[in-house]
Design a protein around this motif. Sequence first.
Motif, PDB file in Angstrom:
ATOM      1  N   ASN A 121       0.326   9.314  -0.462  1.00 35.80           N
ATOM      2  CA  ASN A 121       1.582   8.695  -0.048  1.00 35.80           C
ATOM      3  C   ASN A 121       1.712   8.775   1.468  1.00 35.80           C
ATOM      4  O   ASN A 121       1.487   9.844   2.060  1.00 35.80           O
ATOM      5  CB  ASN A 121       2.783   9.410  -0.676  1.00 35.80           C
ATOM      6  CG  ASN A 121       2.795   9.321  -2.182  1.00 35.80           C
ATOM      7  OD1 ASN A 121       2.208   8.416  -2.768  1.00 35.80           O
ATOM      8  ND2 ASN A 121       3.473  10.259  -2.828  1.00 35.80           N
ATOM      9  N   LEU A 122       2.090   7.677   2.089  1.00 34.69           N
ATOM     10  CA  LEU A 122       2.340   7.642   3.526  1.00 34.69           C
ATOM     11  C   LEU A 122       3.743   7.099   3.746  1.00 34.69           C
ATOM     12  O   LEU A 122       3.987   5.898   3.599  1.00 34.69           O
ATOM     13  CB  LEU A 122       1.306   6.765   4.243  1.00 34.69           C
ATOM     14  CG  LEU A 122      -0.156   7.241   4.170  1.00 34.69           C
ATOM     15  CD1 LEU A 122      -1.075   6.216   4.827  1.00 34.69           C
ATOM     16  CD2 LEU A 122      -0.319   8.601   4.830  1.00 34.69           C
ATOM     17  N   LEU A 123       4.679   7.981   4.071  1.00 34.47           N
ATOM     18  CA  LEU A 123       6.052   7.587   4.351  1.00 34.47           C
ATOM     19  C   LEU A 123       6.205   7.504   5.874  1.00 34.47           C
ATOM     20  O   LEU A 123       6.084   8.514   6.571  1.00 34.47           O
ATOM     21  CB  LEU A 123       7.026   8.608   3.759  1.00 34.47           C
ATOM     22  CG  LEU A 123       8.523   8.369   3.970  1.00 34.47           C
ATOM     23  CD1 LEU A 123       8.936   6.986   3.465  1.00 34.47           C
ATOM     24  CD2 LEU A 123       9.336   9.454   3.285  1.00 34.47           C
ATOM     25  N   LEU A 124       6.462   6.296   6.369  1.00 36.88           N
ATOM     26  CA  LEU A 124       6.479   6.044   7.808  1.00 36.88           C
ATOM     27  C   LEU A 124       7.916   5.921   8.301  1.00 36.88           C
ATOM     28  O   LEU A 124       8.721   5.203   7.694  1.00 36.88           O
ATOM     29  CB  LEU A 124       5.708   4.753   8.127  1.00 36.88           C
ATOM     30  CG  LEU A 124       4.314   4.626   7.497  1.00 36.88           C
ATOM     31  CD1 LEU A 124       3.687   3.300   7.894  1.00 36.88           C
ATOM     32  CD2 LEU A 124       3.422   5.798   7.889  1.00 36.88           C
ATOM     33  N   ARG A 176      -6.042   4.851  -3.284  1.00 40.62           N
ATOM     34  CA  ARG A 176      -4.832   4.040  -3.157  1.00 40.62           C
ATOM     35  C   ARG A 176      -3.915   4.705  -2.135  1.00 40.62           C
ATOM     36  O   ARG A 176      -3.509   5.859  -2.317  1.00 40.62           O
ATOM     37  CB  ARG A 176      -4.132   3.926  -4.505  1.00 40.62           C
ATOM     38  CG  ARG A 176      -2.854   3.069  -4.485  1.00 40.62           C
ATOM     39  CD  ARG A 176      -2.267   2.983  -5.888  1.00 40.62           C
ATOM     40  NE  ARG A 176      -1.160   2.027  -5.972  1.00 40.62           N
ATOM     41  CZ  ARG A 176      -0.625   1.600  -7.123  1.00 40.62           C
ATOM     42  NH1 ARG A 176      -1.107   2.045  -8.287  1.00 40.62           N
ATOM     43  NH2 ARG A 176       0.365   0.723  -7.124  1.00 40.62           N
ATOM     44  N   LEU A 177      -3.598   3.991  -1.085  1.00 38.38           N
ATOM     45  CA  LEU A 177      -2.622   4.454  -0.111  1.00 38.38           C
ATOM     46  C   LEU A 177      -1.296   3.786  -0.441  1.00 38.38           C
ATOM     47  O   LEU A 177      -1.164   2.567  -0.369  1.00 38.38           O
ATOM     48  CB  LEU A 177      -3.039   4.097   1.315  1.00 38.38           C
ATOM     49  CG  LEU A 177      -4.441   4.530   1.769  1.00 38.38           C
ATOM     50  CD1 LEU A 177      -4.636   4.182   3.244  1.00 38.38           C
ATOM     51  CD2 LEU A 177      -4.679   6.018   1.528  1.00 38.38           C
ATOM     52  N   ARG A 178      -0.327   4.593  -0.839  1.00 38.74           N
ATOM     53  CA  ARG A 178       1.030   4.081  -1.109  1.00 38.74           C
ATOM     54  C   ARG A 178       1.838   4.256   0.178  1.00 38.74           C
ATOM     55  O   ARG A 178       2.071   5.385   0.622  1.00 38.74           O
ATOM     56  CB  ARG A 178       1.669   4.844  -2.262  1.00 38.74           C
ATOM     57  CG  ARG A 178       0.994   4.628  -3.628  1.00 38.74           C
ATOM     58  CD  ARG A 178       1.740   5.405  -4.689  1.00 38.74           C
ATOM     59  NE  ARG A 178       1.199   5.265  -6.029  1.00 38.74           N
ATOM     60  CZ  ARG A 178       1.584   4.369  -6.926  1.00 38.74           C
ATOM     61  NH1 ARG A 178       2.511   3.480  -6.584  1.00 38.74           N
ATOM     62  NH2 ARG A 178       1.060   4.337  -8.133  1.00 38.74           N
ATOM     63  N   ILE A 179       2.255   3.148   0.754  1.00 39.43           N
ATOM     64  CA  ILE A 179       2.874   3.157   2.075  1.00 39.43           C
ATOM     65  C   ILE A 179       4.306   2.649   1.964  1.00 39.43           C
ATOM     66  O   ILE A 179       4.561   1.616   1.344  1.00 39.43           O
ATOM     67  CB  ILE A 179       2.084   2.250   3.049  1.00 39.43           C
ATOM     68  CG1 ILE A 179       0.595   2.622   3.039  1.00 39.43           C
ATOM     69  CG2 ILE A 179       2.649   2.351   4.457  1.00 39.43           C
ATOM     70  CD1 ILE A 179      -0.295   1.561   3.664  1.00 39.43           C
ATOM     71  N   ALA A 180       5.243   3.380   2.557  1.00 44.21           N
ATOM     72  CA  ALA A 180       6.643   2.959   2.583  1.00 44.21           C
ATOM     73  C   ALA A 180       7.171   3.122   4.001  1.00 44.21           C
ATOM     74  O   ALA A 180       6.845   4.092   4.682  1.00 44.21           O
ATOM     75  CB  ALA A 180       7.486   3.792   1.613  1.00 44.21           C
ATOM     76  N   SER A 181       7.999   2.177   4.438  1.00 45.72           N
ATOM     77  CA  SER A 181       8.614   2.265   5.753  1.00 45.72           C
ATOM     78  C   SER A 181      10.118   2.482   5.607  1.00 45.72           C
ATOM     79  O   SER A 181      10.833   1.626   5.094  1.00 45.72           O
ATOM     80  CB  SER A 181       8.371   1.007   6.581  1.00 45.72           C
ATOM     81  OG  SER A 181       9.099   1.079   7.792  1.00 45.72           O
ATOM     82  N   SER A 182      10.575   3.637   6.092  1.00 44.70           N
ATOM     83  CA  SER A 182      12.002   3.935   6.122  1.00 44.70           C
ATOM     84  C   SER A 182      12.520   3.924   7.565  1.00 44.70           C
ATOM     85  O   SER A 182      13.507   4.573   7.890  1.00 44.70           O
ATOM     86  CB  SER A 182      12.276   5.304   5.485  1.00 44.70           C
ATOM     87  OG  SER A 182      13.662   5.543   5.371  1.00 44.70           O
ATOM     88  N   THR A 183      11.829   3.175   8.435  1.00 41.59           N
ATOM     89  CA  THR A 183      12.227   3.166   9.840  1.00 41.59           C
ATOM     90  C   THR A 183      13.658   2.677  10.009  1.00 41.59           C
ATOM     91  O   THR A 183      14.160   1.880   9.227  1.00 41.59           O
ATOM     92  CB  THR A 183      11.295   2.268  10.677  1.00 41.59           C
ATOM     93  OG1 THR A 183      11.282   0.957  10.119  1.00 41.59           O
ATOM     94  CG2 THR A 183       9.884   2.816  10.735  1.00 41.59           C
ATOM     95  N   ALA A 184      14.299   3.164  11.063  1.00 39.03           N
ATOM     96  CA  ALA A 184      15.634   2.701  11.402  1.00 39.03           C
ATOM     97  C   ALA A 184      15.589   1.432  12.235  1.00 39.03           C
ATOM     98  O   ALA A 184      16.510   0.622  12.185  1.00 39.03           O
ATOM     99  CB  ALA A 184      16.377   3.792  12.172  1.00 39.03           C
TER     100      ALA A 184
END
Length: 573
Positions: free
Chosen positions: A155-158, A233-241
């Motif tokens: 998991n990659l939470l950006l 599998r890279l699960r990527i999510a962007s929670s940027t402001a």
Amino acid sequence: MGTVVWWLVMVVVVAVHSASAAVIEEKWEVEYTFWWPDCKEGIVMAINGQFPGPTINAVAGDRVIIHVTNKLSTEGVVIHWHGIHQIGTPWADGAAGVTQCAINPGETFTYNFTVDKAGTHFYHGHYGMQRSAGLYGMLIVRSPKETLRYDGEFNLLLTDWWHQSIHSQELALSSRPMRWIGEPQSLLINGRGQHNCSQAAYFTKGGMTQCTFKQNDQCAPQTLRVQPNKVYRLRIASSTALATLNLAVEGHKLEVVEADGNYVAPFTVSDIDIYSGETYSVLLKTHSTPSKNHWISVGVRGRKPNTPQALTLLNYINTPNSNNPTKPPPVTPRWDDYDRSKTFSKKILAAKGYYPPPPEKSHDQLILLNTQNLINNYTKWAINNVSLSVPATPYLGSIKYGLKSAYDLKSPGKTFTNDYDIMKPPANPNTNKGSGIYNFPLGIVVDVILQNANVLKGRISEIHPWHLHGHDFWVLGYGEGKFRRGIDEKRFNLKNPPLRNTVVVYPYGWTALRFVTDNPGVWFFHCHIEPHLHMGMGVVFAEGVNRIEKMDIPDEALGCGLTRKWLMDRGRR
């Protein structure tokens, strides 16, 4: 026919697992704590003392029960489950002022809902700008019959990070004149980044110093350790402001297979753009004879990049983690190369055999003009000349109990004037506050055209990623300039458009989406950039109002504003 098929898809996803559905139940305490996200001490919003918050792992059809206790001393809190449709539980969507009251300090609220579809999702705060303070985490929903084949996953939470507190940011944005918050000081990968040093400093002369980390440093990067000749599998999510990001893995290709929880026709790229609110899965095949470590780099797109890249390592199992990569990190594509960004977006198409095509025609259409405006010299964002002001009483409660005085019943216009010049600042910069609510009957097809325009000063048009709660939608197309009604509809992709819950509208352009009003409730539709939403960039969709009136909504969700008085008068609160 399209509506019926769409419902069938949703039912099958849940029913497949229903016989063995699990219940995931957790107790969460939300409070501020000191942390070192980017090697500089700051204050973060933590869950159970953890930043980012704990990852939820579930299977489609599982029941998720989260008891959230607000341990903040002076402010409310809510949590939005981004990508979960909340079918039958709109009160659990976690949008303050829309679907529920904020959880008061010292109180506990229970979110109880079914994760209706598999995919890569995340959760985040949706009260004020609490997402910017670090209130977020991953929500992974697995399919009981996964068709993708891979050997492991990460998991990659950006996110982006400011040293200025969110309360200071909120005050600055609400000041007269407005004080812009500026670019983030750092980018974080799974809550970890470096502000005052660089892991790749040895490639440059002067500038930042080389990073050195002590054991258990909160800003030390998390290395992705892999084996040769495997698929991950890279699960990527962007929670940027604020920031649009670009991710690349040095020396490796990325096969895009999922976007916002929906399978897409696979395609291979060297890097991906990811806007705030979006999620992706990419497959990465490791080398068969590795001899070194490789960079994973994340940089800023869409805005002048005054923020250094975030870096971590792809570490092959037999290569010492201490070995530095022998090449510099991948260079992030030029920030304003929008043609490159549009090319990537247009490659995203629905995977064959998984989802129905959209209905051929719509019953209603909204053309929503995104503009920057003024209210008494306060800078605001507006949609069709209405800047959203969420009322004290949640819309869901107002509608359920027929409290028509709780908000402005008048909807914004369904379009804007033909003579509006999107290439110039608005001739009349003034706008008005409003509740921004559109009412739809249940079971119709709605087209939404997001139209971008110039800002108040200069010749600038910004990127806006728009997120719809409670639904996925088909992205029918993108276009340049002003949308031409009756002409551009002929260019819509009705064959294999992707299903998304977040979509970008590019500078001076338009984006078209189509959705079905098949989920009774009240649903936020807004720009996912925190400062823009804070300044009024959003609308609200209410659908199936007669169904809402009959819903069993917990009193605890509505114990504020006029609904609190309504409940107290009946001895229920």
